[in-house]
Design an enzyme around this catalytic site. Structure first.
Site, PDB file in Angstrom:
ATOM      1  CE  LYS A  75      -6.181   1.663  -0.603  1.00  0.00           C
ATOM      2  NZ  LYS A  75      -6.664   1.687   0.741  1.00  0.00           N
ATOM      3  CE  LYS A 113      -3.724   2.312   2.439  1.00  0.00           C
ATOM      4  NZ  LYS A 113      -4.734   2.192   3.499  1.00  0.00           N
TER       5      LYS A 113
HETATM    6  C1  PBG Z   1      -7.584   3.408   5.425  1.00  0.00           C
HETATM    7  C2  PBG Z   1      -7.899   3.111   3.994  1.00  0.00           C
HETATM    8  C3  PBG Z   1      -7.731   4.001   2.932  1.00  0.00           C
HETATM    9  C4  PBG Z   1      -8.273   3.392   1.811  1.00  0.00           C
HETATM   10  C5  PBG Z   1      -8.740   2.128   2.191  1.00  0.00           C
HETATM   11  N1  PBG Z   1      -8.487   1.975   3.557  1.00  0.00           N
HETATM   12  C6  PBG Z   1      -7.195   5.387   2.911  1.00  0.00           C
HETATM   13  C7  PBG Z   1      -5.905   5.730   3.498  1.00  0.00           C
HETATM   14  O1  PBG Z   1      -5.022   4.901   3.689  1.00  0.00           O
HETATM   15  O2  PBG Z   1      -5.775   6.912   3.804  1.00  0.00           O
HETATM   16  C8  PBG Z   1      -8.342   4.032   0.459  1.00  0.00           C
HETATM   17  C9  PBG Z   1      -9.362   3.517  -0.493  1.00  0.00           C
HETATM   18  C10 PBG Z   1      -9.653   4.417  -1.632  1.00  0.00           C
HETATM   19  O3  PBG Z   1      -9.040   5.491  -1.824  1.00  0.00           O
HETATM   20  O4  PBG Z   1     -10.554   4.066  -2.407  1.00  0.00           O
HETATM   21  N2  PBG Z   1      -6.865   2.557   6.136  1.00  0.00           N
END
Ligand code: PBG
Length: 332
Positions: free
Chosen positions: A256, A202
């Site tokens: 991601k 991520k």
């Molecule tokens: C939070 C989380 C995020 C997303 C999924 N879980 C945002 C972040 O890390 O700030 C993002 C999903 C998206 O942008 O569609 N843990």
């Protein structure tokens, strides 16, 4: 691999592109509704859907509306739904205790789904940010996002979700050691069959902006997430993170965001061979849906092209806000 040894005109690559029938025969990848996981935003209340301005076509739903949408998704052949709760400001605290409350919004939604639409798999999000007064995925102490204390909280959160009936636990927090801790916790609690899809690679991305609006975390977030999410400039580091999560007991792994990171998806699949998923995140959705709403691109075509790209890169499936729209198109 393509052979460069057959020269033109013996080789004419256009021969295989001349009719729909020939093109269908040599098609290398396919997209099916069974490749899709649908991320859904939920909120408290009854009989309400609240549109999200930065994600045209997406709304936050109360549990009753979500159940109707989940029923339709299941009928379209979508195998899984992933829940993201909008937590009211008053429930956000420094200790994030609502995250493992058995009756919090998310856990009530899981139970309702298992009762009403048992055929759809329920995936959750494990991270403290919706519950955290400062918007971070982990505890903040003296300005630092602390790892090990956060992991203890995440285990409690994951266990509450598994108790509620979650099929797929989705740790999205990027703390070190959380997969092993959650896996051990699940085993010890008798949840041997609960699967983990780790947000293993991520990245610290600006593409999450609309999501943070949707779950009400943008206002809360102090600073950035660069001390725990991966630098977008790095790929070897991402591969090490994915390998680590698999070694700790993740059943499936995720990359991601999605489209800007297809090289990571391809490397994960070819080098590690694990069930690999991509998350086409909120900012990616917003770019496509926003351009389509303005008539600048053909929304359906760009959506389908973006989704087949994940399959071509080697992904087994995609988390996408387009899931119902894509499944409806696939169903004709
Ligand atoms: C939070 C989380 C995020 C997303 C999924 N879980 C945002 C972040 O890390 O700030 C993002 C999903 C998206 O942008 O569609 N843990």
């Amino acid at each position: 691999m393509p052979s460069p040894t057959t020269p033109y005109p013996a080789s004419r690559t256009r021969r295989l592109r001349q009719t729909p029938a020939i093109r269908a025969l040599v098609r290398e990848n396919t997209l099916s509704s069974s490749d899709l996981i649908w991320p859904v935003f939920i909120q408290e209340g009854k009989d309400t859907s609240t549109p999200i301005a930065s994600m045209p076509g997406v709304a936050r739903m109360t549990i009753d509306h979500m159940l109707i949408a989940a029923r339709e998704a299941a009928e379209l052949g979508i195998p899984a739904i992933c829940l993201f709760p909008y937590i009211e400001q008053g429930l956000k605290t420094e200790d994030c205790a609502d995250a493992w409350n058995p009756d919090n919004l998310s856990n009530r939604a899981i139970r309702a789904l298992k009762a009403e639409v048992p055929e759809i798999a329920v995936m959750t999000d494990v991270a403290l940010d919706p519950y955290n007064i400062n918007g971070h995925d982990g505890y903040v102490m003296d300005g630092e996002i602390v790892n090990d204390a956060t992991v203890e909280a995440l285990v409690k959160m994951a266990l509450a979700q598994a108790d509620a009936g979650a099929d797929i636990i989705g740790p999205s927090d990027m703390m070190d050691g959380r997969i092993a801790a959650i896996r051990n916790g699940l085993e010890a609690a008798g949840h041997q069959n609960t699967t983990i899809m780790s947000y293993a690679a991520k990245f610290a991305s600006a593409f999450y902006g609309p999501f943070r609006d949707a779950v009400g975390a943008s206002g809360a977030l102090v600073g950035d997430k660069n001390t725990y999410q991966i630098n977008p400039a790095n790929s070897d580091e991402a591969l090490r993170n994915v390998a680590q999560d698999l070694a700790e007991g993740a059943d499936m792994v995720m990359v991601k965001p999605g489209m800007p990171y297809l090289d990571i998806c391809a490397r994960v699949k070819t080098e590690l061979g694990a069930p690999t998923f991509a998350y086409q995140v909120s900012g990616e959705y917003a770019m496509i849906a926003g351009a389509a709403a303005n008539g600048w691109v053909d929304g359906d075509k760009v959506m389908m092209e973006s989704l087949i790209a994940f399959k071509r890169a080697g992904c087994d499936g995609v988390l996408t806000y387009f899931a119902p729209a894509a499944a409806r198109l696939l169903a004709g």
